[in-house]
Design an enzyme around this catalytic site. Structure first.
Site, PDB file in Angstrom:
ATOM      1  N   GLY A 193       0.828  -1.206   0.000  1.00  0.00           N
ATOM      2  CA  GLY A 193       0.000   0.000   0.000  1.00  0.00           C
ATOM      3  C   GLY A 193       0.854   1.243   0.000  1.00  0.00           C
ATOM      4  N   GLY A 244      -7.794  -6.261   4.712  1.00  0.00           N
ATOM      5  CA  GLY A 244      -8.907  -7.100   4.302  1.00  0.00           C
ATOM      6  C   GLY A 244     -10.111  -6.249   3.993  1.00  0.00           C
ATOM      7  CB  CYS A 275      -5.921 -14.090  -0.776  1.00  0.00           C
ATOM      8  SG  CYS A 275      -5.680 -13.043  -2.212  1.00  0.00           S
ATOM      9  CE1 TYR A 306       1.271  -6.894  -9.228  1.00  0.00           C
ATOM     10  CE2 TYR A 306      -0.102  -6.569  -7.290  1.00  0.00           C
ATOM     11  CZ  TYR A 306       0.695  -6.052  -8.288  1.00  0.00           C
ATOM     12  OH  TYR A 306       0.933  -4.714  -8.346  1.00  0.00           O
ATOM     13  CB  SER A 332       4.421  -8.467 -11.018  1.00  0.00           C
ATOM     14  OG  SER A 332       4.002  -7.807 -12.184  1.00  0.00           O
ATOM     15  CG  ASP A 347       2.554  -8.862 -16.299  1.00  0.00           C
ATOM     16  OD1 ASP A 347       3.179  -8.933 -15.227  1.00  0.00           O
ATOM     17  OD2 ASP A 347       1.853  -7.880 -16.603  1.00  0.00           O
ATOM     18  CG  ASP A 348       1.110 -10.212 -12.129  1.00  0.00           C
ATOM     19  OD1 ASP A 348       1.790  -9.284 -12.593  1.00  0.00           O
ATOM     20  OD2 ASP A 348      -0.010 -10.030 -11.625  1.00  0.00           O
ATOM     21  CB  CYS A 379     -11.161  -9.208  -5.282  1.00  0.00           C
ATOM     22  SG  CYS A 379     -10.717  -9.619  -3.584  1.00  0.00           S
ATOM     23  CB  CYS A 388     -10.153 -17.066  -1.423  1.00  0.00           C
ATOM     24  SG  CYS A 388     -11.346 -15.953  -2.235  1.00  0.00           S
ATOM     25  CB  CYS A 399     -10.333 -12.760  -8.650  1.00  0.00           C
ATOM     26  SG  CYS A 399      -8.796 -13.613  -8.244  1.00  0.00           S
TER      27      CYS A 399
HETATM   28  P1  AMP Z   1      -4.150  -4.307 -16.660  1.00  0.00           P
HETATM   29  O1  AMP Z   1      -3.211  -3.345 -17.311  1.00  0.00           O
HETATM   30  O2  AMP Z   1      -5.409  -3.630 -16.165  1.00  0.00           O
HETATM   31  O3  AMP Z   1      -4.440  -5.526 -17.484  1.00  0.00           O
HETATM   32  O4  AMP Z   1      -3.447  -4.813 -15.320  1.00  0.00           O
HETATM   33  C1  AMP Z   1      -2.481  -5.829 -15.364  1.00  0.00           C
HETATM   34  C2  AMP Z   1      -1.205  -5.344 -14.766  1.00  0.00           C
HETATM   35  O5  AMP Z   1      -1.463  -4.855 -13.457  1.00  0.00           O
HETATM   36  C3  AMP Z   1      -0.186  -6.451 -14.626  1.00  0.00           C
HETATM   37  O6  AMP Z   1       1.050  -5.993 -15.121  1.00  0.00           O
HETATM   38  C4  AMP Z   1      -0.083  -6.733 -13.153  1.00  0.00           C
HETATM   39  O7  AMP Z   1       1.252  -6.933 -12.726  1.00  0.00           O
HETATM   40  C5  AMP Z   1      -0.622  -5.493 -12.514  1.00  0.00           C
HETATM   41  N1  AMP Z   1      -1.441  -5.820 -11.357  1.00  0.00           N
HETATM   42  C6  AMP Z   1      -2.097  -6.947 -11.065  1.00  0.00           C
HETATM   43  N2  AMP Z   1      -2.737  -6.852  -9.890  1.00  0.00           N
HETATM   44  C7  AMP Z   1      -2.476  -5.603  -9.438  1.00  0.00           C
HETATM   45  C8  AMP Z   1      -2.844  -4.887  -8.282  1.00  0.00           C
HETATM   46  N3  AMP Z   1      -3.597  -5.439  -7.360  1.00  0.00           N
HETATM   47  N4  AMP Z   1      -2.391  -3.611  -8.143  1.00  0.00           N
HETATM   48  C9  AMP Z   1      -1.618  -3.038  -9.095  1.00  0.00           C
HETATM   49  N5  AMP Z   1      -1.243  -3.672 -10.208  1.00  0.00           N
HETATM   50  C10 AMP Z   1      -1.661  -4.936 -10.384  1.00  0.00           C
END
Ligand code: AMP
Length: 469
Positions: A34, A109, A243, A249, A290, A352-353, A389, A440, A443
């Site tokens: 955060g 949470g 989770c 991530y 990530s 990517d994640d 989520c 969980c 998502c």
């Molecule tokens: P998007 O561009 O909306 O598809 O978001 C995917 C990207 O956001 C990926 O590169 C992830 O690493 C990153 N990501 C995934 N979860 C989060 C999160 N909770 N907060 C910030 N970035 C995130």
């Protein structure tokens, strides 16, 4: 989509001092959880003192602030809004004073029944100062503490609140830690020089050169006073629901959660991804940061060379002024640049994640193509994110989630990749090493471990919590 919060609580024995400094270092270690606001509360022997503000830990605290927070016991919090607006009133620790004392609360949470609880409390005359669900928790807990002794009050609180909560309280000079009966969000215990601590992730314990003792168990209350720790198992559920996104991530790769090193889990995910979705390419490359560990796993399993092709600028702070429309390209390049010689003429596997809205993948596929990539095969270390989520991640709404409306081929077309592969549910669960019944995966499946209005909570997924006497 933002990640949720980080919490820490430290209790040193009475002769020690300087809990605030240790909390400050721990919050640095949890900063990834955060970046919106940070705060510390300590008990100075007479009362609780708090300093909290919007911004990064480094922006909120300086030596003078820390010096003012004297005492051997305290708690801390870093926040990213999941419930309530982004403003100072909603930052934490949140202090509630009552006739017998005061309690400061730090929460990671999200409650799914906070609106109803708040309405009930307001009807009974409670006045709220913030819009966050944490204040609801604090009010309820104080009411229970007026009637019951500590473990019983915590049990009564748990019976009322539904959702995910890893809570750390500073109650007078006592640190309390409470994890929801499903253990949705992480919380662990560490032993440090002259005391104990609890924290969202073990990296906070490492930072203080401490020893990870264990995770707080789902439904467990930990009480730490004067450097001594007690445990009360208040509730037990038929099955926990950790989770899954912590593993994919959120958590830092150097954290140990449920006995698993996150780094190893991610290497396993990358390796399963390579097994399930091979590609004819010459370079495996991560989307930093990530995607890095996942790409290592993909490289190890496939034998394809690992090479970094994108560099992230880690110094873009919150205060970065977003340029106007015609400077957008500059902004993107400032945040992430290509290493052209590693890309030009190469067939890339870009790892990517997750894909949430699809914006990042699309933008980066475009960047590497402009830098001369011959082919771009995107590989993702999570199955498609299909549903929002409600339990601690400020994720996009269902409307915004690209995979909620498109097939894999549809997403592939939008991000303009030559191919797209997501790790399967089985591949992911195997990599984490926890049975899927104990995770969980709301998502990814749209099935949640707690009842959420308008969403599915399949009977076989419902975890009944039993409150132990
Ligand atoms: P998007 O561009 O909306 O598809 O978001 C995917 C990207 O956001 C990926 O590169 C992830 O690493 C990153 N990501 C995934 N979860 C989060 C999160 N909770 N907060 C910030 N970035 C995130």
């Amino acid at each position: 989509m933002h990640d949720a919060c980080g919490v820490v609580g430290i209790s040193l024995n009475e002769t020690a001092n300087g809990a605030a400094k240790s909390i400050y270092y721990s919050l640095y270690a949890l900063q990834h959880r955060g970046q919106e606001a940070a705060g510390i509360s300590v008990h100075d022997g007479k009362s609780i003192r708090t300093h909290r503000a919007m911004g990064l830990v480094s922006e909120v605290f300086d030596d003078a602030q820390i010096a003012l927070l004297r005492g051997h016991v305290g708690i801390g919090h870093v926040r990213y809004a999941t419930s309530g607006r982004s403003c100072i009133e909603n930052s934490q620790p949140l202090l509630v004073k009552y006739k017998d004392g005061a309690i400061a609360t730090a929460h990671n949470g999200n409650l799914v029944n906070s609106t109803q609880l708040r309405e009930q409390l307001e009807e009974a005359g409670d006045i709220f100062y913030s819009t966050s669900d944490t204040e609801v928790i604090a009010h309820l807990f104080v009411k229970e503490l007026l009637h019951y002794d500590l473990p019983e009050a915590a049990r009564a609180l748990m019976r009322k609140i539904v959702g995910s909560y890893s809570l750390v309280f500073l109650w007078g000079d006592t640190v309390l830690a409470l994890r929801d009966p499903l253990g949705i969000k992480p919380l662990c215990i560490g032993e440090i020089d002259s005391g104990f601590m609890v924290a969202s992730e073990s990296v906070a314990i490492d930072t203080l050169n401490g020893k990870l003792v264990r995770d707080v168990k789902p439904g467990e209350l930990i009480v730490i006073r004067n450097g001594e720790m007690k445990s009360y198992q208040l509730a037990r559920s038929t099955r926990p629901a950790h989770c899954i996104f912590e593993y994919i991530y959120f958590a830092r790769p150097d954290s140990i959660m449920d006995g698993r090193l996150i780094y190893d889990v991610r290497v396993n995910i990358g390796s399963n991804l390579a097994r399930e979705h091979p590609a004819c390419a010459d370079t495996v490359t991560p989307i930093p940061d990530s995607g890095i560990t996942l790409a290592v796993g993909y490289h190890q399993h496939s034998g394809i060379s690992y090479r970094e092709c994108l560099m992230k600028n880690r110094y873009i702070g919150r205060t970065f002024i977003m340029p106007d429309q015609n400077m957008r390209e500059t902004a993107v390049r400032l945040k992430m640049n290509t290493i052209r010689p590693n890309i030009e003429g190469h067939k890339l596997i870009l790892v990517d994640d997750s894909i949430v809205r699809g914006t990042t993948s699309r933008r980066i596929v475009n960047m590497v193509r402009k830098a001369g990539a011959q082919e771009v095969h995107v590989r993702i270390g999570s199955p498609p994110i299909l549903a929002p989520c409600y339990l601690g991640i400020d994720m996009a709404s269902r409307d915004e989630l690209i995979a909620a409306h498109k097939t894999v081929a549809g997403v592939e077309a939008v991000i303009e990749a030559d191919s797209l592969g997501y790790v399967s549910h089985e591949g992911l669960v195997d990599a984490v090493g926890i049975p899927k019944e104990n995770l969980c995966m709301g998502c990814l499946t749209g099935l949640y471990p707690v009842p959420i209005p308008g969403e599915k909570c399949l009977a076989e997924q419902t975890r009944l919590s039993e409150y132990l006497d």
